[in-house]
Design an enzyme around this catalytic site. Sequence first.
Site, PDB file in Angstrom:
ATOM      1  CD1 TRP A 177       0.105  -1.102   3.295  1.00 25.51           C
ATOM      2  CD2 TRP A 177       0.242   1.139   3.293  1.00 25.51           C
ATOM      3  NE1 TRP A 177       0.753  -0.717   4.438  1.00 25.51           N
ATOM      4  CE2 TRP A 177       0.855   0.657   4.472  1.00 25.51           C
ATOM      5  CE3 TRP A 177       0.208   2.512   3.083  1.00 25.51           C
ATOM      6  CZ2 TRP A 177       1.415   1.488   5.435  1.00 25.51           C
ATOM      7  CZ3 TRP A 177       0.776   3.347   4.040  1.00 25.51           C
ATOM      8  CH2 TRP A 177       1.371   2.839   5.200  1.00 25.51           C
TER       9      TRP A 177
ATOM     10  CD  GLU B 239       8.532   0.715  10.574  1.00 25.25           C
ATOM     11  OE1 GLU B 239       7.907   1.731  10.892  1.00 25.25           O
ATOM     12  OE2 GLU B 239       8.295  -0.399  11.082  1.00 25.25           O
TER      13      GLU B 239
ATOM     14  CD  GLU C 267       8.954  -3.318  13.816  1.00 22.75           C
ATOM     15  OE1 GLU C 267       7.770  -2.977  13.661  1.00 22.75           O
ATOM     16  OE2 GLU C 267       9.882  -2.828  13.164  1.00 22.75           O
TER      17      GLU C 267
ATOM     18  CB  THR D 284       4.905   0.071  16.614  1.00 21.91           C
ATOM     19  OG1 THR D 284       5.567  -1.082  16.136  1.00 21.91           O
ATOM     20  CG2 THR D 284       5.924   1.078  17.074  1.00 21.91           C
TER      21      THR D 284
ATOM     22  CG  ASP E 144       3.172  -2.164   6.770  1.00 17.45           C
ATOM     23  OD1 ASP E 144       2.516  -3.012   6.145  1.00 17.45           O
ATOM     24  OD2 ASP E 144       3.582  -1.093   6.263  1.00 17.45           O
ATOM     25  CD  GLU E 145       4.778  -0.582  12.830  1.00 13.80           C
ATOM     26  OE1 GLU E 145       5.825  -1.176  12.540  1.00 13.80           O
ATOM     27  OE2 GLU E 145       4.684   0.667  12.860  1.00 13.80           O
TER      28      GLU E 145
ATOM     29  CG  HIS F 238       8.096  -4.465  10.172  1.00 16.40           C
ATOM     30  ND1 HIS F 238       7.806  -3.125  10.171  1.00 16.40           N
ATOM     31  CD2 HIS F 238       8.160  -4.824   8.858  1.00 16.40           C
ATOM     32  CE1 HIS F 238       7.700  -2.688   8.926  1.00 16.40           C
ATOM     33  NE2 HIS F 238       7.894  -3.704   8.117  1.00 16.40           N
TER      34      HIS F 238
HETATM   35 FE   LIG Z   1       7.632  -1.638  12.112  1.00 20.04          FE
HETATM   36 FE   LIG Z   2       6.125   1.992  11.898  1.00 22.49          FE
END
Ligand SMILES: [Fe+2]
Ligand SMILES: [Fe+2]
Length: 382
Positions: free
Chosen positions: A107, A188, A241, A244, A273-274, A277
């Site tokens: 995205w 990020e 991670e 977040t 996304d986090e 990660h």
């Molecule tokens: Fe991240």
């Molecule tokens: Fe982030």
Amino acid sequence: MAFLSYASCLKGFVSLKLSSFVHSPKAPWLNPYLPPPCEFASVTLAFFNNGLKGLASDLKKPLGLAHKPRRKVEYSMPPEKLEIFKSLENWAEKNVLTHLKPVEKCWQPQHFLPDAASDGFFKQVEELRKRTAEIPDDYLVVLVGDMITEEALPTYQSLLNTYHGIRDETGSSLTPWAVWIRAWTAEENRHGDLLNKYLYLSGRVDMIQIEKTVQYLIGSGMDIQTENNPYLGFIYTSFQEKATFISHSNTARLAKHYGEENLARICRTIAGDEKRHETAYTKIMEKLFELDPDSSVKAFANMMQKKISMPAHWVYDGQDEDLFVHFSAVAQRLGVYTAADYASIFEFLVERWSVEKLTGLSGEGRKAQDYICGLAPRMKRL
Ligand SMILES: [Fe+2]
Ligand SMILES: [Fe+2]
């Protein structure tokens, strides 16, 4: 004027200082649906604060430098351990890089924002502003804090490049570790970008104040005490991670509650996304626990003893020396990131890496294992 000062970031409420928010019984973020101010607050601040107080006397404020005393550099990983990271390159290629998404499948911030190249742009902005008009200030404080944290990305990339054995030696190295560092950074980079543009379009925040704060924060850096040591570094990133992920998931939940579904989608997407990660970093640590349990458990205990500092712990807006403490108090009160979350992340990692079941440890390793295993119940009690 502090950060609203966080309050100064919010137009229309500029006279409110965050410090006065914190102490005021009529704090405007005390919405009826929210939990009452949490008894964990002082505990969390202890976690967050990590030596922040009373150190402001020698500030070199104009550049955001020397916000706090600098620590002597330590190199705690013995050189022979470099071999481990070299030998893991094939493994990392197949097991770590697979958690990155190809650019064409990612995205982009523009997918969630009014399109300035389209005829409907002004109407879309108007609608966005209508939807954000009623969002409470305290929520925006937290969102601004999250955005500023994401915007300090150059610091995080610099930090990863301090770790011996994995750092990007040339700036375009093709070792899987270096590829990860750059591609992770690139993923990020969209987070701060998207939140920044969204907040700008909302018209609810003081962008100059925010931009200054970002500049101060990048200029000041951070001190998470990972000592150029990738064992310590990967413990930190695993923890961070997940933190977040929790924080963005909670801002998504609250945005939905305020009826701003688009913002909820934005925060959920960033949280996604986090999560990827987190999976990658915890997997790296899992592998290190398998190959070198002794160093891994000692690294885990070492980081927990130091306490995991949040990435924006040196945030500063040019005025408020305790800005991070004030921001954390609001995040805690809103339930976006709390002491209970800190404890639950720790517990999750202990389980994830089967710390209790580690065998074949040295005396020091066993001590570290005992420390970790005893810490979970202590934290829970707190
Ligand atoms: Fe991240
Ligand atoms: Fe982030």
